[in-house]
Design an enzyme around this catalytic site. Sequence first.
Site, PDB file in Angstrom:
ATOM      1  N   GLY A  72     -28.804   4.872  92.696  1.00 47.94           N
ATOM      2  CA  GLY A  72     -29.216   5.658  94.081  1.00 47.94           C
ATOM      3  C   GLY A  72     -28.381   4.796  95.265  1.00 47.94           C
ATOM      4  O   GLY A  72     -27.902   5.487  96.125  1.00 47.94           O
ATOM      5  N   GLY A  92     -32.359   6.622  87.989  1.00 49.61           N
ATOM      6  CA  GLY A  92     -32.785   6.109  86.737  1.00 49.61           C
ATOM      7  C   GLY A  92     -32.281   6.610  85.428  1.00 49.61           C
ATOM      8  O   GLY A  92     -32.268   5.832  84.498  1.00 49.61           O
ATOM      9  N   LYS A 137     -33.121  -6.760  92.146  1.00 48.71           N
ATOM     10  CA  LYS A 137     -33.791  -7.779  91.044  1.00 48.71           C
ATOM     11  C   LYS A 137     -33.430  -7.722  89.736  1.00 48.71           C
ATOM     12  O   LYS A 137     -32.784  -6.781  89.089  1.00 48.71           O
ATOM     13  CB  LYS A 137     -35.346  -7.248  90.932  1.00 48.71           C
ATOM     14  N   ARG A 190     -27.650  17.505  95.615  1.00 51.98           N
ATOM     15  CA  ARG A 190     -28.127  17.932  94.288  1.00 51.98           C
ATOM     16  C   ARG A 190     -28.043  19.515  94.268  1.00 51.98           C
ATOM     17  O   ARG A 190     -27.941  19.912  93.088  1.00 51.98           O
ATOM     18  CB  ARG A 190     -29.619  17.578  94.270  1.00 51.98           C
TER      19      ARG A 190
HETATM   20  P1  ADP Z   1     -29.323   0.770  92.820  1.00 55.79           P
HETATM   21  O1  ADP Z   1     -30.292   1.890  93.337  1.00 55.79           O
HETATM   22  O2  ADP Z   1     -27.804   1.301  93.140  1.00 55.79           O
HETATM   23  O3  ADP Z   1     -29.534   0.708  91.272  1.00 55.79           O
HETATM   24  P2  ADP Z   1     -31.003  -1.330  93.511  1.00 55.79           P
HETATM   25  O4  ADP Z   1     -32.080  -0.422  93.742  1.00 55.79           O
HETATM   26  O5  ADP Z   1     -30.979  -2.274  92.274  1.00 55.79           O
HETATM   27  O6  ADP Z   1     -29.582  -0.570  93.487  1.00 55.79           O
HETATM   28  O7  ADP Z   1     -30.692  -2.250  94.475  1.00 55.79           O
HETATM   29  C1  ADP Z   1     -30.449  -1.849  96.126  1.00 55.79           C
HETATM   30  C2  ADP Z   1     -30.901  -2.801  96.890  1.00 55.79           C
HETATM   31  O8  ADP Z   1     -30.887  -4.237  96.836  1.00 55.79           O
HETATM   32  C3  ADP Z   1     -30.770  -2.721  98.475  1.00 55.79           C
HETATM   33  O9  ADP Z   1     -32.033  -2.043  99.118  1.00 55.79           O
HETATM   34  C4  ADP Z   1     -30.224  -3.866  98.915  1.00 55.79           C
HETATM   35  O10 ADP Z   1     -30.644  -4.052 100.119  1.00 55.79           O
HETATM   36  C5  ADP Z   1     -30.862  -4.749  97.986  1.00 55.79           C
HETATM   37  N1  ADP Z   1     -30.220  -5.975  97.880  1.00 55.79           N
HETATM   38  C6  ADP Z   1     -28.840  -6.221  97.662  1.00 55.79           C
HETATM   39  N2  ADP Z   1     -28.725  -7.726  97.845  1.00 55.79           N
HETATM   40  C7  ADP Z   1     -29.867  -8.316  98.380  1.00 55.79           C
HETATM   41  C8  ADP Z   1     -30.019  -9.648  98.718  1.00 55.79           C
HETATM   42  N3  ADP Z   1     -29.141 -10.716  98.517  1.00 55.79           N
HETATM   43  N4  ADP Z   1     -31.309 -10.020  98.721  1.00 55.79           N
HETATM   44  C9  ADP Z   1     -32.137  -8.829  98.788  1.00 55.79           C
HETATM   45  N5  ADP Z   1     -32.094  -7.616  98.558  1.00 55.79           N
HETATM   46  C10 ADP Z   1     -30.569  -7.494  98.296  1.00 55.79           C
HETATM   47 MG    MG Z   2     -32.269   1.685  94.125  1.00 50.91          MG
END
Ligand code: ADP
Ligand code: MG
Length: 394
Positions: free
Chosen positions: A353, A376, A199, A37
């Site tokens: 992230g 975010g 989610k 950063r």
């Molecule tokens: P980002 O930070 O890129 O926006 P998210 O925070 O939405 O992504 O999601 C990342 C998390 O989702 C990771 O920690 C990963 O382990 C989890 N994840 C991915 N696939 C699954 C799954 N099938 N079941 C549970 N958790 C999952």
């Molecule tokens: Mg995340």
Amino acid sequence: MADIKTIEGVDVAGKRVLVRVDFNVPIKDGVVTDDTRIRAALPTIEYLVKGGAKVVLMSHLGRPAGEGFEEKFTLAPAAARLGELVDAPVAFAADTVGDDAKAKIAALSDGEIVVLENLRFDKREKKNDPEFCKMLAELGDVYVNDAFGTAHRAHASTAGVAALLPAYAGFLLAGEVKTLGGMLDDPKRPFVAILGGSKVSDKVGVIDALIDKADTIIIGGGMCFTFLLAQGYEVGTSLKEEDWVERAGEMLKKAEERGVKMLLPTDVVVADKFAEDANTATCAADSMPSDMMGLDIGPETEAAYAAAIAEGKTVFWNGPMGVFEMKAFEHGTKAVAEAVAANKEAATIIGGGDSVAAVNKFDLASEMTFISTGGGASMELVEGKPLPGVEALR
Ligand code: ADP
Ligand code: MG
């Protein structure tokens, strides 16, 4: 999107330029352990130094109580690291709007830098308190916001102060807005969006917005099971959000009506527990065992997703395809990362992230067109929400 004014071409010589940066970096034992950063803000900082500005940097770090100094959250290590990265003297002020800050700013020569102490030691920062905004504004002649990562927050240093000084975007923030905004406004087609993560409920706004914009949407990660439920499949003990099944079904329908291809996994890697040493198997998405959970996409899905990604001229990726933190379930995320990296015809944009962490883990960051630093903020921008820190610059 209406343009924002950048600092480029503004005469800053001899002026005190108050810059909101995002120096919210990980620190261990008083040492910055990841300076990404800080490096991301260097183009703006170096531009101001070269232009002969007196550069006043302000940032938050972590989540202090807002009741004053806390050793754990001091920005002193970040200031020290900046001093190693930039070819200019870097001072550190032990407060933000207090006597030390004022004295250190008054002592600056043109082309010198001072880093102020953590903004969030004062609870008025997050409250966008008018009095605090005024005190911040008194520290500069010009305001620059280069903290894209906090642009979705209406705080004193990101929003309030911008109304009180001539306000401009730094290069990092401007680049984020231009790239993500451009992707939504005028994408080269086909526009392929890959969405995963944990989610559906976290990402509804993003999925909805992208159904309006993209040609193909690829779904993976934990959220895919809620979509599979909406299709009438059983998903065993996978992550699922029963309350969102109906909504997921509506999204599938909306995509179909608009002629947007929505791809769901056809096979998944299942495990008997959420652990690195779980017993695993690969099975078709429509016949998952009731006592196992899906933790990654399967090989057939990987191949189908890679083929769809290869056709994109714009590829946006947010959200890992599986639990990539565990070796046993990283394969799908790696395959998708490799497919995105291999598409040299497309503008490839990574946001989020964990997605950025995955790309770094597989050492593919340099193969992507753009890696968003926003988390975010990037997601809110993609959702089409106005970002207070950006709107304040318009
Ligand atoms: P980002 O930070 O890129 O926006 P998210 O925070 O939405 O992504 O999601 C990342 C998390 O989702 C990771 O920690 C990963 O382990 C989890 N994840 C991915 N696939 C699954 C799954 N099938 N079941 C549970 N958790 C999952
Ligand atoms: Mg995340």
